[in-house]
Scaffold this active site. Sequence first.
Site, PDB file in Angstrom:
ATOM      1  N   VAL A 293       0.845  -1.201   0.000  1.00 16.76           N
ATOM      2  CA  VAL A 293       0.000   0.000   0.000  1.00 16.76           C
ATOM      3  C   VAL A 293       0.879   1.249   0.000  1.00 16.76           C
ATOM      4  CG1 VAL A 293      -1.670   1.330   1.356  1.00 16.76           C
ATOM      5  CG2 VAL A 293      -1.926  -1.144   1.163  1.00 16.76           C
TER       6      VAL A 293
ATOM      7  N   PHE B 237      -8.183   1.514  -1.651  1.00 23.76           N
ATOM      8  CA  PHE B 237      -8.910   0.526  -2.452  1.00 23.76           C
ATOM      9  C   PHE B 237      -7.999   0.076  -3.585  1.00 23.76           C
ATOM     10  CE2 PHE B 237     -12.177   3.356  -0.638  1.00 23.76           C
ATOM     11  CZ  PHE B 237     -12.855   2.435   0.140  1.00 23.76           C
TER      12      PHE B 237
ATOM     13  N   PHE C  56     -16.109  -9.474 -10.552  1.00 26.91           N
ATOM     14  CA  PHE C  56     -16.028 -10.345  -9.375  1.00 26.91           C
ATOM     15  C   PHE C  56     -17.071 -11.457  -9.402  1.00 26.91           C
ATOM     16  CE2 PHE C  56     -12.762  -9.070  -6.249  1.00 26.91           C
ATOM     17  CZ  PHE C  56     -12.114  -8.178  -7.081  1.00 26.91           C
TER      18      PHE C  56
ATOM     19  N   GLY D 138      -8.089 -15.346  -2.432  1.00 24.55           N
ATOM     20  CA  GLY D 138      -6.961 -15.457  -1.522  1.00 24.55           C
ATOM     21  C   GLY D 138      -6.314 -14.098  -1.380  1.00 24.55           C
TER      22      GLY D 138
ATOM     23  N   CYS E 220      -5.599  -9.580   1.648  1.00 26.99           N
ATOM     24  CA  CYS E 220      -6.667  -8.670   2.102  1.00 26.99           C
ATOM     25  C   CYS E 220      -8.019  -9.335   2.312  1.00 26.99           C
ATOM     26  CB  CYS E 220      -6.799  -7.520   1.123  1.00 26.99           C
ATOM     27  SG  CYS E 220      -5.250  -6.646   0.920  1.00 26.99           S
TER      28      CYS E 220
END
Length: 507
Positions: free
Chosen positions: A25, A174, A271, A279, A282
């Site tokens: 991140v 995100f 999705f 997996g 997150c």
Amino acid sequence: MDAKQVLDQVRSVEVRIAVIGLGHVGLPTALSLADIGWHVIGVDNSEVMVEKIRSGESPFYEPGQQELLTKHIDNPRFTLTTDIDQAIRSASVLFICVGTPQRENGDPDLKDVEALTRTIAKNLNGYKLIIEKSTVPAITGEWIRRTIWRHATNIDTGKRSKSPCFDVASNPEFLQEGQAIQNFLHPDRIVCGVNSEIAGRIVKLIYAPLRAKIVFTSLNTAELIKHAANAFLATKISFINMVADVCEAVGADVTDVATGIGLDPRIGSSFLNAGLGFGGYCLPKDLRAFMRLAETHGARTPILKATEEVNMQRINVFMRKVSEALWVIENKPVAAFGLAFKPGTDDVRDSPGLNVVSRLLRERAIVRAYDPAALESASKVKPAVPGQLDYFDDPYEAARGAHAILILTEWPEFKTLDLARLREVVEVPVLIDGRNLFDARTVIAAGFEYVGMGKKVESTNTARRLLQPRTSSGRRAKSIALVYAKQEGETAPVHDVVQQNGTAYGD
Ligand code: UGA
């Protein structure tokens, strides 16, 4: 410097922003902020990590990251340090990007966030806007505030400070691995929880170059949005995987079902790829943390429980297909294609592909693994054992002598593989597609048996008819238990064709 002066500094683009924690991140965040013109100090307590970045080498694979690093490595407005105290003192905006791993009970481990907060409290030499970006449960922002009040120290006198000058904001990330830079620079939304007007104005200015929609909320709500978003994505995946099992049971095709429902804008098409399940670092961890948060506060989350349960079954579902296709797994070479937890990354944390490899090894298969990016990271977690687990940087070498090719990660590169060449090197042409990446007909046309996830078995009836042994009256026997996809009219090299009386046929 007070809050108003910091706001002026932001307006004149002179403010310094410290991004603390340079992992998946932090580093994309630091580089992207530098790229849109901010003065950024990247901070990490790992000397090795900072040295690597300083030398101009991206410490992990993320598309576009190496290019941004090369672009900004000599930019005087992008600096790197391990000196956390100094970085806090010289910056007015601090992004918290440290890790929040999972504890055994499913709670996130917030000790690094707490430690960093105390370090910030001891280095308050003026107004600081502390922005939490790491994924944390609701009310963490409140704890950061409380911790700063408890430990705030005047750096000149070394005494407790009674009125520390700071704000806390929650600005959840995100960023999808493999698209982190793209997600940062072209966000669909920016969520920001703030507890003061000036903090909101600073955040708005920082993100102004991105021209994105900013949703301002309370601190708690912003934290919850992050967990709810990841939980929803996980639920969507488990939902389609559940549907995949039903499809298989009734002879329907889950890919077509996903297309059919996904075109409804209320559902959306992303999705909805059925397969080995979710997996990574997150989704599984955040789902757990969200359930724990609810439980701790007396709320029930039955949907999330089911989401997790469905996901945990995916490897079993896949392994069942492997054993149905191979009959005996022991001592058979299998090619495992895809070790990263998803395409576009070399991250193997909680990777379904790597979990399959573990299960194969437990069943004493000979695993020949290939991944376009994650060979090094996978071999660190699961070192090669020659003859049992070997890593190959060439897919055709990995497939040599294999009794099945297993597709474990949806790398688009796999679709461009030369199937005819693969057909030549394998021992048995079986392709078990754990990600429904391939078109069954293309694979079958190349001479493979194809097994997908949640797919109807194509031409089963024809294959069944062709393979059934004839009875003395010349009619074919009634039952053959295991038959795989075949093309119309093809003579089918079917394994493990078992008659009702237990006699095995086929090669
Ligand atoms: C996820 C979220 O998508 C990001 O929005 C979020 O910022 C990030 O977590 C985070 O919290 O930091 P990421 O972990 O990079 O991002 O991975 P995803 O792209 O969400 O994929 C997660 C897993 O789901 C992968 O194993 C992938 O193969 C699987 N997946 C995804 C499916 O099985 N089916 C699908 O349709 C989509």
